[in-house]
Design an enzyme around this catalytic site. Structure first.
Site, PDB file in Angstrom:
ATOM      1  N   HIS A 307     -22.142  -9.413-103.338  1.00 25.19           N
ATOM      2  CA  HIS A 307     -23.197 -10.399-103.619  1.00 25.19           C
ATOM      3  C   HIS A 307     -23.566 -11.126-102.343  1.00 25.19           C
ATOM      4  O   HIS A 307     -22.714 -11.375-101.497  1.00 25.19           O
ATOM      5  CB  HIS A 307     -22.720 -11.398-104.680  1.00 25.19           C
ATOM      6  CG  HIS A 307     -23.826 -12.239-105.232  1.00 25.19           C
ATOM      7  ND1 HIS A 307     -24.311 -13.349-104.589  1.00 25.19           N
ATOM      8  CD2 HIS A 307     -24.556 -12.107-106.360  1.00 25.19           C
ATOM      9  CE1 HIS A 307     -25.287 -13.877-105.309  1.00 25.19           C
ATOM     10  NE2 HIS A 307     -25.456 -13.142-106.385  1.00 25.19           N
ATOM     11  N   ASP A 364     -24.280  -8.403-112.244  1.00 23.89           N
ATOM     12  CA  ASP A 364     -25.218  -7.354-112.678  1.00 23.89           C
ATOM     13  C   ASP A 364     -24.480  -6.107-113.159  1.00 23.89           C
ATOM     14  O   ASP A 364     -24.964  -5.385-114.023  1.00 23.89           O
ATOM     15  CB  ASP A 364     -26.154  -6.958-111.534  1.00 23.89           C
ATOM     16  CG  ASP A 364     -26.961  -8.133-111.043  1.00 23.89           C
ATOM     17  OD1 ASP A 364     -27.484  -8.863-111.890  1.00 23.89           O
ATOM     18  OD2 ASP A 364     -27.035  -8.334-109.822  1.00 23.89           O
TER      19      ASP A 364
HETATM   20  C1  MLT Z   1     -28.981 -14.631-109.274  1.00 20.48           C
HETATM   21  O1  MLT Z   1     -28.280 -14.978-110.230  1.00 20.48           O
HETATM   22  O2  MLT Z   1     -30.081 -15.137-109.054  1.00 20.48           O
HETATM   23  C2  MLT Z   1     -28.526 -13.501-108.433  1.00 20.48           C
HETATM   24  O3  MLT Z   1     -27.135 -13.381-108.430  1.00 20.48           O
HETATM   25  C3  MLT Z   1     -29.146 -13.443-107.085  1.00 20.48           C
HETATM   26  C4  MLT Z   1     -28.891 -14.564-106.132  1.00 20.48           C
HETATM   27  O4  MLT Z   1     -28.340 -15.603-106.447  1.00 20.48           O
HETATM   28  O5  MLT Z   1     -29.265 -14.391-104.959  1.00 20.48           O
END
Ligand code: MLT
Length: 428
Positions: A307, A364
């Site tokens: 992430h 995800d």
């Molecule tokens: C989110 O929940 O928006 C995603 O994990 C993406 C992010 O935070 O960059």
């Protein structure tokens, strides 16, 4: 004495003020940098740039912490409900019993959409991706509620737009799906709770006695909580920047839905399942695909691992993994694609290549698995994310307006041609 940072540019020293957050995060305030030095900063993807001061969500990527308005995501996922979390994010505190009941009832009052929305829906071919349809229908509210275009709308007017947004989102989402499968739409059943109402609109067939499985509705409620906000991610930044031009709440959120659609953002959960299906079709040899992911030249990327901001683990993934296990057990789901996911996760978690690079399964990865187990069609995965993220977008839009933030207008370093004379067509 107030802390400052020093910048030396062309031998001259500038003092830059330091801004500290409640959790001791440090920012260097460069608000007057251009004016004072003639220089700007360059930060592709804004990875080192704080675009705002926000009191909504706290995230510590190194420690794997996520909190909404000071409450831990773990507590909220275990004890709260999606509408309670929506209230918390938007209005700042957990609702009292009567506040939640008024909010819930106000939302129920507005679940129905104007019949003419169906005419817009009918214009979309069944090949339309539900995310595109959702963004369009959401934005179409500007036509039905033009009073929301008033840039100075406040108080009750803003509350009504917020309630309408939360109320109609599941209706638009379910209708976008019905359009894709060519089925007649279902109308909202207001005797049901938020998630059950959506599931019934999504699944029920004409003249069918449809009962929503409470296990599925509860799991969905938890998933929506986990997705409700994530500070200044791509779609949220989009909502804030579009809203900063004083565009309406509906157009700002519609822009957020479009930003979320991309495979690098909300579309990643759909990509995870497509990847798992590809591995299954190829014979299900997970070791082979892990090796491909490690080979830079293979062009294959393991979707749903690692992430951008979490360098330890994604706290949402921990909760969702447990929820996925529970749901799979309760529903007695037996799916070869899910077995591949579990194998892939096991291999990746003990492989030094992934451990060193901090490539652990993220939200995800598991949300795709759980949506599949709940019987949600793949094209709807990102739509589910959008339903979950809506309270966050609303809260961030509202905060941006209440803080009277200026219009977003980044600068650039121009690297194109210098002035050159125009060349006549005959001489090119
Ligand atoms: C989110 O929940 O928006 C995603 O994990 C993406 C992010 O935070 O960059």
């Amino acid at each position: 004495m107030a802390k400052t940072a020093q910048l030396i540019l062309d031998g001259k020293t500038y003092e830059l003020p330091i801004v500290e957050g409640t959790e001791n995060e440090v920012g260097i305030d460069i608000g007057e940098l251009l004016e004072k030095t003639g220089a700007i900063t360059l930060d592709l993807g804004y990875k080192n740039t704080g675009a705002t001061k926000s009191a909504i969500t706290f995230l510590d990527g190194d420690k794997g912490i996520l909190r909404y308005r000071g409450y831990s995501i773990e507590d909220l996922a275990a004890k709260s409900s999606f509408l309670e979390v929506a209230y918390l994010l938007i209005f700042g505190d957990l609702p009292k019993k009567d506040q939640l009941s008024t909010f819930t009832n106000d939302i129920k009052t507005h679940t129905l959409v104007h019949e003419d929305i169906k005419k817009i829906l009918d214009g979309f071919p069944s090949t339309s991706h539900p995310m595109g349809v959702l963004a369009s229908l959401f934005c179409a509210q500007t036509a039905f509620y033009p009073e929301a275009l008033d840039p100075n709308r406040s108080g009750e007017g803003v509350y009504l737009s917020i309630v309408r947004s939360l109320a109609k989102m599941p209706t638009f989402a379910a209708w976008a799906y019905k359009n894709a499968v060519g089925h007649p739409v279902n109308y909202p059943d207001n005797s049901l709770d938020y998630c059950s109402r959506f599931l019934k609109m999504l699944y029920a067939l004409p003249a069918e006695q449809f009962e929503v499985d409470p296990v599925v509705a509860d799991a969905l409620d938890k998933l929506l909580i986990l997705h409700a906000d994530h500070e200044q991610n791509c779609s949220t930044s989009t909502v804030r920047i579009v809203g900063s031009s004083k565009a309406s709440i509906y157009s700002s959120i519609s822009a957020g839905i479009n930003a979320l659609w991309g495979p690098l953002h909300g579309g990643a959960n759909q990509e995870v399942i497509l990847m798992l299906e590809q591995i299954k079709k190829d014979g299900g040899d997970t070791e082979k695909w892990i090796n491909k992911a490690k080979d830079k030249n293979s062009g294959f990327r393991l979707m749903g691992f690692g992430h951008r901001v979490y360098k330890n683990f994604d706290p949402r993934a921990k909760i969702i993994k447990k929820a996925a296990d529970d749901v799979l057990k309760k529903l007695g789901v037996n799916d070869p694609v899910l077995e591949i996911a579990i194998k892939l996760e096991e291999v990746a978690l003990r492989d030094p290549y992934f451990i060193e690079r901090k490539l652990y399964p993220n939200v995800d990865f598991y949300s795709g698995i759980i949506y599949r187990a709940l019987g949600i069609p793949v094209d709807m995965f990102t739509v589910m994310f959008a339903i979950g993220r809506l309270p966050g977008w609303i809260a961030q839009w509202k905060e941006m307006r209440e803080n009277k933030e200026p219009i977003g207008r980044p600068r650039q370093i121009y690297v194109g041609q210098k002035l050159r004379p125009y060349v006549e067509m005959s001489k090119r």
